[in-house]
Design a protein around this motif. Structure first.
Motif, PDB file in Angstrom:
ATOM      1  N   ALA A   1       0.831  -1.215   0.000  1.00 20.90           N
ATOM      2  CA  ALA A   1       0.000   0.000   0.000  1.00 20.90           C
ATOM      3  C   ALA A   1       0.860   1.257   0.000  1.00 20.90           C
ATOM      4  N   THR A   2       1.892   1.265   0.841  1.00 23.05           N
ATOM      5  CA  THR A   2       2.733   2.458   0.963  1.00 23.05           C
ATOM      6  C   THR A   2       3.528   2.705  -0.317  1.00 23.05           C
ATOM      7  N   SER A   3       4.047   1.639  -0.915  1.00 27.38           N
ATOM      8  CA  SER A   3       4.749   1.791  -2.204  1.00 27.38           C
ATOM      9  C   SER A   3       3.812   2.351  -3.269  1.00 27.38           C
ATOM     10  N   MET A   4       2.564   1.871  -3.284  1.00 28.56           N
ATOM     11  CA  MET A   4       1.609   2.318  -4.307  1.00 28.56           C
ATOM     12  C   MET A   4       1.145   3.757  -4.080  1.00 28.56           C
ATOM     13  N   VAL A   5       1.020   4.146  -2.812  1.00 25.46           N
ATOM     14  CA  VAL A   5       0.680   5.544  -2.484  1.00 25.46           C
ATOM     15  C   VAL A   5       1.782   6.471  -3.003  1.00 25.46           C
ATOM     16  N   MET A   6       3.028   6.070  -2.761  1.00 29.82           N
ATOM     17  CA  MET A   6       4.171   6.885  -3.209  1.00 29.82           C
ATOM     18  C   MET A   6       4.256   6.905  -4.740  1.00 29.82           C
ATOM     19  N   LEU A   7       4.009   5.748  -5.349  1.00 32.24           N
ATOM     20  CA  LEU A   7       4.039   5.663  -6.822  1.00 32.24           C
ATOM     21  C   LEU A   7       2.978   6.576  -7.431  1.00 32.24           C
ATOM     22  N   GLU A   8       1.777   6.537  -6.867  1.00 30.41           N
ATOM     23  CA  GLU A   8       0.650   7.323  -7.399  1.00 30.41           C
ATOM     24  C   GLU A   8       1.019   8.793  -7.465  1.00 30.41           C
ATOM     25  N   GLN A   9       1.674   9.280  -6.407  1.00 33.81           N
ATOM     26  CA  GLN A   9       2.065  10.677  -6.374  1.00 33.81           C
ATOM     27  C   GLN A   9       3.234  10.945  -7.322  1.00 33.81           C
ATOM     28  N   PHE A  10       4.168  10.005  -7.354  1.00 28.75           N
ATOM     29  CA  PHE A  10       5.350  10.159  -8.212  1.00 28.75           C
ATOM     30  C   PHE A  10       4.952  10.228  -9.688  1.00 28.75           C
ATOM     31  N   LYS A  11       3.917   9.452 -10.053  1.00 26.28           N
ATOM     32  CA  LYS A  11       3.466   9.395 -11.462  1.00 26.28           C
ATOM     33  C   LYS A  11       2.966  10.738 -11.974  1.00 26.28           C
ATOM     34  N   THR A  12       2.537  11.607 -11.068  1.00 24.58           N
ATOM     35  CA  THR A  12       2.024  12.918 -11.513  1.00 24.58           C
ATOM     36  C   THR A  12       3.138  13.750 -12.153  1.00 24.58           C
ATOM     37  N   SER A  13       4.401  13.332 -11.942  1.00 28.17           N
ATOM     38  CA  SER A  13       5.538  14.038 -12.554  1.00 28.17           C
ATOM     39  C   SER A  13       5.663  13.717 -14.045  1.00 28.17           C
ATOM     40  N   GLY A  14       4.931  12.673 -14.489  1.00 32.20           N
ATOM     41  CA  GLY A  14       5.025  12.268 -15.899  1.00 32.20           C
ATOM     42  C   GLY A  14       6.190  11.330 -16.176  1.00 32.20           C
TER      43      GLY A  14
END
Length: 316
Positions: free
Chosen positions: A68-81
């Motif tokens: 869950a924590t990895s995916m939360v961080m990924l979700e936000q990181f993805k907004t960088s494109g």
């Protein structure tokens, strides 16, 4: 800049409070954590944010908590494109890699890893199996040691081939103790007992793998959008059939991490971004290839620094 891989940590990287800065800052992070509680039917987020560390480290809590924590961080990181050419994960981290590659949905992955943790916990009674890290010995020489002890009646085998000179063995408590002693006799620098609740990635996990197979037949697995490096084969996988098969085999097979990173390097990857708590994989990758560009995203600050560094590299 060459190709880019996202890599995801496994068990052992969990710490109380991980991901809380994301949940406090971003609505989507908070709602993802709420979704985890809904899927599991209990407040895992309370254990993640408020502990205790002992409770969080229980296999069936640690696995969904890390995913869950990895995916939360990924979700936000993805907004960088910034998007990966490949994904990979260490043991449990392979599920994060599959969600990142679009092969598993987030809720399905949460449910699967929670049950995976339960099955792993039930497969061998507490205290009967364990793991140890053997430092300063080649894989082939260590395999000869574990084969010898197994043939004498105490099951032990290579579990995680992490990086040069760092290999984890797994099996019955007696098997691991005997193999550790024999490995030191034959030139290993150190043998360190690991604080784990069972003999993961050994043949003793086959009962857990059978139960996991039934769970994986009930969740939707689709073809991956980017190749995911399999722990079992250290090769890219994309088809749903192979993904399911490898996830089952992964429970009782060694994690071939060093070879997996080598495969990525051979395929033109020169930049690795570890997404999730801790910096364990970043350290291993540097030991496998000192020239690789390695970044870790484990909190808001490290995420922003990584995004800035990647964008700078791309513009050069």
């Amino acid at each position: 800049m060459g190709k880019l891989a996202f890599v995801f940590p496994g068990q052992g990287s969990q710490t109380v409070g991980m991901g809380k800065d994301f949940a406090d800052q971003y609505e989507v992070a908070g709602s993802m954590y709420n979704q985890v509680d809904d899927v599991l039917g209990f407040k895992l987020t309370d254990i993640i944010f408020n502990g205790s560390q002992e409770k969080l480290t229980l296999t069936y809590h640690a696995q969904p908590a890390l995913l869950a924590t990895s995916m939360v961080m990924l979700e936000q990181f993805k907004t960088s494109g910034i998007a990966p050419d490949y994904t990979a994960g260490h043991s449990l981290g392979e599920y994060s890699a599959l969600v990142a590659a679009g092969a598993l949905s987030f809720p399905d992955a949460v449910k699967a890893v929670y049950l995976r943790g339960k099955f792993m916990d039930e497969a061998v009674p507490a205290g009967e199996g364990t793991m140890a890290a053997i430092l300063g010995m080649e894989a082939q020489a260590l395999k000869e040691v574990t084969d010898e002890i197994t043939n004498q009646g105490d099951v032990v085998q290579l579990a995680n081939i992490n990086c040069p000179g760092q290999i984890v063995i797994s099996g019955t408590t007696a098997g691991v103790e005997k193999a550790s002693a024999l490995a030191k006799e034959r030139g290993a620098k150190r043998a360190i007992s690991l604080v784990v609740s069972g003999p993961f990635h050994s043949s003793l996990m086959k009962p857990a793998a059978q139960k996991l197979e039934q769970v994986l037949n009930e969740v939707t697995v689709t073809d991956a959008e980017v190749p995911v490096i399999s722990n079992v084969t250290a090769e890219p996988m994309t088809t749903k059939g192979e993904i399911k098969q490898r996830l089952v085999e992964q429970l009782y097979s060694p994690v071939r991490w060093e070879e997996s990173i080598q495969t990525l390097l051979d395929n033109g990857v020169d930049t690795f971004i570890e997404i999730g708590p801790g910096k364990v994989l970043a350290g291993l990758i540097k030991k496998i290839n000192r020239r690789a560009n390695v970044f870790s995203v484990y909190d808001l600050q490290s995420m922003n620094q990584t995004i800035e560094a990647i964008k700078e590299e791309k513009s050069c």
